[in-house]
Design a protein around this motif. Structure first.
Motif, PDB file in Angstrom:
ATOM      1  N   LEU A 296       3.043   9.485  -4.760  1.00 54.91           N
ATOM      2  CA  LEU A 296       3.243   8.488  -3.711  1.00 54.91           C
ATOM      3  C   LEU A 296       4.309   9.007  -2.758  1.00 54.91           C
ATOM      4  CD1 LEU A 296       3.306   5.183  -5.784  1.00 54.91           C
ATOM      5  CD2 LEU A 296       1.418   6.135  -4.487  1.00 54.91           C
ATOM      6  N   THR A 297       4.006   8.980  -1.464  1.00 53.20           N
ATOM      7  CA  THR A 297       4.936   9.547  -0.483  1.00 53.20           C
ATOM      8  C   THR A 297       5.467   8.532   0.513  1.00 53.20           C
ATOM      9  OG1 THR A 297       3.095  10.186   0.946  1.00 53.20           O
ATOM     10  CG2 THR A 297       3.903  11.841  -0.618  1.00 53.20           C
ATOM     11  N   ASP A 298       4.755   7.442   0.732  1.00 58.71           N
ATOM     12  CA  ASP A 298       5.183   6.454   1.718  1.00 58.71           C
ATOM     13  C   ASP A 298       4.736   5.073   1.261  1.00 58.71           C
ATOM     14  OD1 ASP A 298       6.333   5.729   4.279  1.00 58.71           O
ATOM     15  OD2 ASP A 298       4.284   5.341   4.940  1.00 58.71           O
ATOM     16  N   TYR A 299       5.679   4.188   1.036  1.00 54.95           N
ATOM     17  CA  TYR A 299       5.398   2.836   0.566  1.00 54.95           C
ATOM     18  C   TYR A 299       5.359   1.891   1.760  1.00 54.95           C
ATOM     19  CZ  TYR A 299       6.852   4.906  -3.844  1.00 54.95           C
ATOM     20  OH  TYR A 299       6.963   5.710  -4.952  1.00 54.95           O
ATOM     21  N   ARG A 300       4.314   1.066   1.821  1.00 61.18           N
ATOM     22  CA  ARG A 300       4.154   0.145   2.948  1.00 61.18           C
ATOM     23  C   ARG A 300       4.016  -1.279   2.441  1.00 61.18           C
ATOM     24  NH1 ARG A 300      -0.536   3.901   5.092  1.00 61.18           N
ATOM     25  NH2 ARG A 300       0.730   5.627   5.853  1.00 61.18           N
TER      26      ARG A 300
ATOM     27  N   SER B 230       0.866  -1.182   0.000  1.00 59.69           N
ATOM     28  CA  SER B 230       0.000   0.000   0.000  1.00 59.69           C
ATOM     29  C   SER B 230       0.901   1.230   0.000  1.00 59.69           C
ATOM     30  CB  SER B 230      -0.933   0.005   1.222  1.00 59.69           C
ATOM     31  OG  SER B 230      -0.184   0.084   2.412  1.00 59.69           O
ATOM     32  N   ALA B 231       0.297   2.374  -0.218  1.00 54.59           N
ATOM     33  CA  ALA B 231       1.083   3.615  -0.249  1.00 54.59           C
ATOM     34  C   ALA B 231       0.219   4.794   0.168  1.00 54.59           C
ATOM     35  CB  ALA B 231       1.629   3.855  -1.651  1.00 54.59           C
ATOM     36  N   SER B 232       0.881   5.805   0.693  1.00 56.96           N
ATOM     37  CA  SER B 232       0.223   7.068   1.002  1.00 56.96           C
ATOM     38  C   SER B 232       0.397   7.996  -0.193  1.00 56.96           C
ATOM     39  CB  SER B 232       0.853   7.717   2.230  1.00 56.96           C
ATOM     40  OG  SER B 232       0.682   6.914   3.362  1.00 56.96           O
TER      41      SER B 232
END
Length: 66
Positions: A52-56, A44-46
């Motif tokens: 896209l700022t944060d990859y999870r 997932s990502a923010s």
């Protein structure tokens, strides 16, 4: 016969999903020995301002039990 165990780990990165997975394995290896494989379960990502700022990642790490 080997006995294997699986743990689930969550990690994030501001670079990529691959980097997040690498961080998960690196952190887990500090307390878990004999890591054999990693399975990428979820990604997932923010998003901020259309970027896209944060990859999870949610990964399953398999290791051999002594």
């Amino acid at each position: 016969m080997a006995v294997l165990k699986v743990i689930e780990v969550l990690a994030n990165s501001d670079k990529s999903w691959e980097d997040a997975a690498k961080k998960a394995v690196k952190q887990a290896s500090k307390s878990v020995k004999n890591i054999r494989s990693v399975y990428l379960k979820e990604q997932s990502a923010s998003v901020s301002n259309g970027e896209l700022t944060d990859y999870r990642v949610n990964v399953k790490i398999t290791f051999e039990v002594d």
